[in-house]
Design a protein around this motif. Sequence first.
Motif, PDB file in Angstrom:
ATOM      1  N   MET B  47      -3.709  -0.653  -9.329  1.00 62.01           N
ATOM      2  CA  MET B  47      -3.086  -1.948  -9.086  1.00 62.01           C
ATOM      3  C   MET B  47      -2.177  -2.271 -10.134  1.00 62.01           C
ATOM      4  N   MET B  50       1.005  -0.592  -8.953  1.00 63.39           N
ATOM      5  CA  MET B  50       1.490  -1.218  -7.748  1.00 63.39           C
ATOM      6  C   MET B  50       2.220  -2.744  -8.207  1.00 63.39           C
ATOM      7  N   LEU B  52       0.217  -4.994  -8.658  1.00 66.66           N
ATOM      8  CA  LEU B  52      -0.411  -6.032  -7.701  1.00 66.66           C
ATOM      9  C   LEU B  52      -1.573  -6.838  -8.410  1.00 66.66           C
ATOM     10  N   PRO B  54      -1.533  -9.362 -10.263  1.00 61.97           N
ATOM     11  CA  PRO B  54      -1.401 -11.072 -10.096  1.00 61.97           C
ATOM     12  C   PRO B  54      -2.458 -11.436  -8.763  1.00 61.97           C
ATOM     13  N   LEU B  55      -2.599 -10.432  -7.886  1.00 57.91           N
ATOM     14  CA  LEU B  55      -3.324 -10.946  -6.793  1.00 57.91           C
ATOM     15  C   LEU B  55      -4.775 -11.118  -7.096  1.00 57.91           C
ATOM     16  N   ARG B  81       9.288  -5.700  -5.247  1.00 60.88           N
ATOM     17  CA  ARG B  81       8.906  -5.599  -3.923  1.00 60.88           C
ATOM     18  C   ARG B  81       9.686  -4.423  -3.043  1.00 60.88           C
ATOM     19  N   ARG B  84       7.572  -1.418  -3.938  1.00 60.62           N
ATOM     20  CA  ARG B  84       6.583  -1.421  -3.371  1.00 60.62           C
ATOM     21  C   ARG B  84       6.651  -1.048  -1.656  1.00 60.62           C
ATOM     22  N   GLY B  85       6.053   0.070  -0.989  1.00 55.37           N
ATOM     23  CA  GLY B  85       6.254   0.443   0.269  1.00 55.37           C
ATOM     24  C   GLY B  85       7.561   1.128   0.356  1.00 55.37           C
ATOM     25  N   LEU B  90       1.008   3.015  -1.066  1.00 55.82           N
ATOM     26  CA  LEU B  90      -0.470   2.785  -1.360  1.00 55.82           C
ATOM     27  C   LEU B  90      -1.324   2.972  -0.090  1.00 55.82           C
TER      28      LEU B  90
END
Lengths: 309, 319
Positions: B47, B50, B52, B54-55, B81, B84-85, B90
């Motif tokens: 995480m 990535m 991520l 904060p999620l 962003r 990511r992707g 992921l």
Amino acid sequence: MILKYSIQRLLMIIPVSLAISVVIFLIVHLLPGDPIDNLIRVGSSPEDRIALTAKYGLDRPLITQYFLWIGQIMTGDFGQAIVLRRPVADLIAQNLPYSLQLGGLAFLFSSIVGIILGVIAWASRNTWGEQLVKGFILLGSTVPGFWLALLMILLFAVNLGWFPVSGARDWTALVLPVLTIGFGGIALVARVTRVALLDVGKQDFITLLHAKGLSRTAILFKHLIPHALLPVVTILALRIGWILGGAVTVEFVFGRPGLGSLLIRALGQRDYPVVQGSLLMLALAVMIGTLIGDIAQAAMDPRIREATK
Amino acid sequence: MSMLRVQGLGVSIATISPLSGVSFELERGEIIGIVGESGSGKSLTAMSVMGLLPLIGGQVDHGTIEFDGIELTSISETEYRRLRGGRIGLITQNPMTSLDPLKKIGPQVDDVSRLHLDHDKSQAKARTIELLGDLRIPEPASIYHLYPHQMSGGMKQRIVIAMALAADPDLLIADEPTTALDVTVQAQIIRLLGDLVKQRNLSLVLITHDMSVVAQTCDKVMVMYAGTAIERGRVQDIFNSPRHPYTKALIGCIPHGLSKTVRLKGIEGTVPGVAQYPSGCRFHPRCGLAEDICKQTVPVFETTGNRAAACHFALGTAQ
């Protein structure tokens, strides 16, 4: 596929209505008192009473009465009101539009504002914004409608004079009742929306959507909200029936005609055909509401469509 | 330049620090395995890379994460962003819950190339179908129109892999990609990932708790315990001569043969929760070699050559 499902569900209404009609009929007839009490002149003889009872067929066995009534309904005839002395269909037709107006507007108002508030509460989670909405939700779900109605009348009608105190003359008379009923509805919808969003937000696929590089806004509108709307649609569907008949107290405070008011008056007079007719209408409204809700869910969720094949 | 270099990574969630002292390096075309029991911080590491955290209400509070020369801890959310992707894919643990159940799977894969490669609808669809074919999914053109609930777990995991690959990333992070799958499908997915790394010259971070998977597929390995790294090195070195007692115990847990008389081995006790991390070496309560120093002093990561272990009695050095 969805069409076939809808037709199936629509046909199901017939047997369910029949079952409900038995329950309605029995409850109404088992209540103590009868409509003759309201008709008979003071000082009439017992013979007059027997004659009057026979005139409306109330001396026959319950089961015969039931089949006579349901037979009438099948031909579209709701019968004659005993105390009000008018066709029941007329009475319903006269009152239903008021209920539809009030109910429909309150429904739209509470759905739209409720969903927006729910999303705001979710988006501002862990800040004072969430606490504010949560406070509103608590207030909206606990404050009784008739009390709120009185407060509204005091402030907006009596003190400020913006809206009429009661009646149903024009659209201005609708504002306060819609706000009153809408208040509780907003709280309900906002609560369900917020909880559903929190729930969906924890799911793995939301993490993966972030990992795909989608923006928060795109995830909210394309994925989170469609999911959160599933339970919202369910409670909204249940509310369609409630909002038509359950608005009685609010109708009463604002002196508005409506199905609820008609029902309460007829109950007081034990006017059997009117009570039975309007209860059947309300039951129908609840069933249609549920049906619309189920079809909407099937349209939104492929898993439900699959299960209905 | 390394594809991914993590140094001294520490994570905080509210007032707790569930992850600290994680460092590793990964070159292009390499696979690193991150192993450890549940709760050892493997997923938090993923995480963190990535971006991520904060999620789950967390943040990186120590160390650096350098991806292809970009310092990830200091870039903006918008820049992140795009990565990511786009450049980092992921693959999540549970394919059953990793796809949006209300949307057809094809368009869910399309999203990635539309977002990162500026493909229009038909380009994206063509690419998705081609990609599904590459991943050995039969009849990709008709699979495209299925909903997630109409597919098996293994198929769904391939769809998740397709999403991770759709924008031609340089780095894949697979967080226990086979844990939720049948054993036969596990092997297929692991082989598929290995092949993809070779064909596409990717780097892969493979998070798993299965030492045998690491032995088969990885070039490097990092062993984690209770929120920190305790040993890392090349796979052959680690398996031939583990230096940390925990690594040795983990390797000892790999079942061999089919004998019914030999009991399957385990490690006594469980990984402590964040609130109960012991003083000194966090493994000492479960360690057979522990002495007083282990209870009092946190062992430092000692690097020798290209391997490192954090143990006061690192095996192979004392002898």
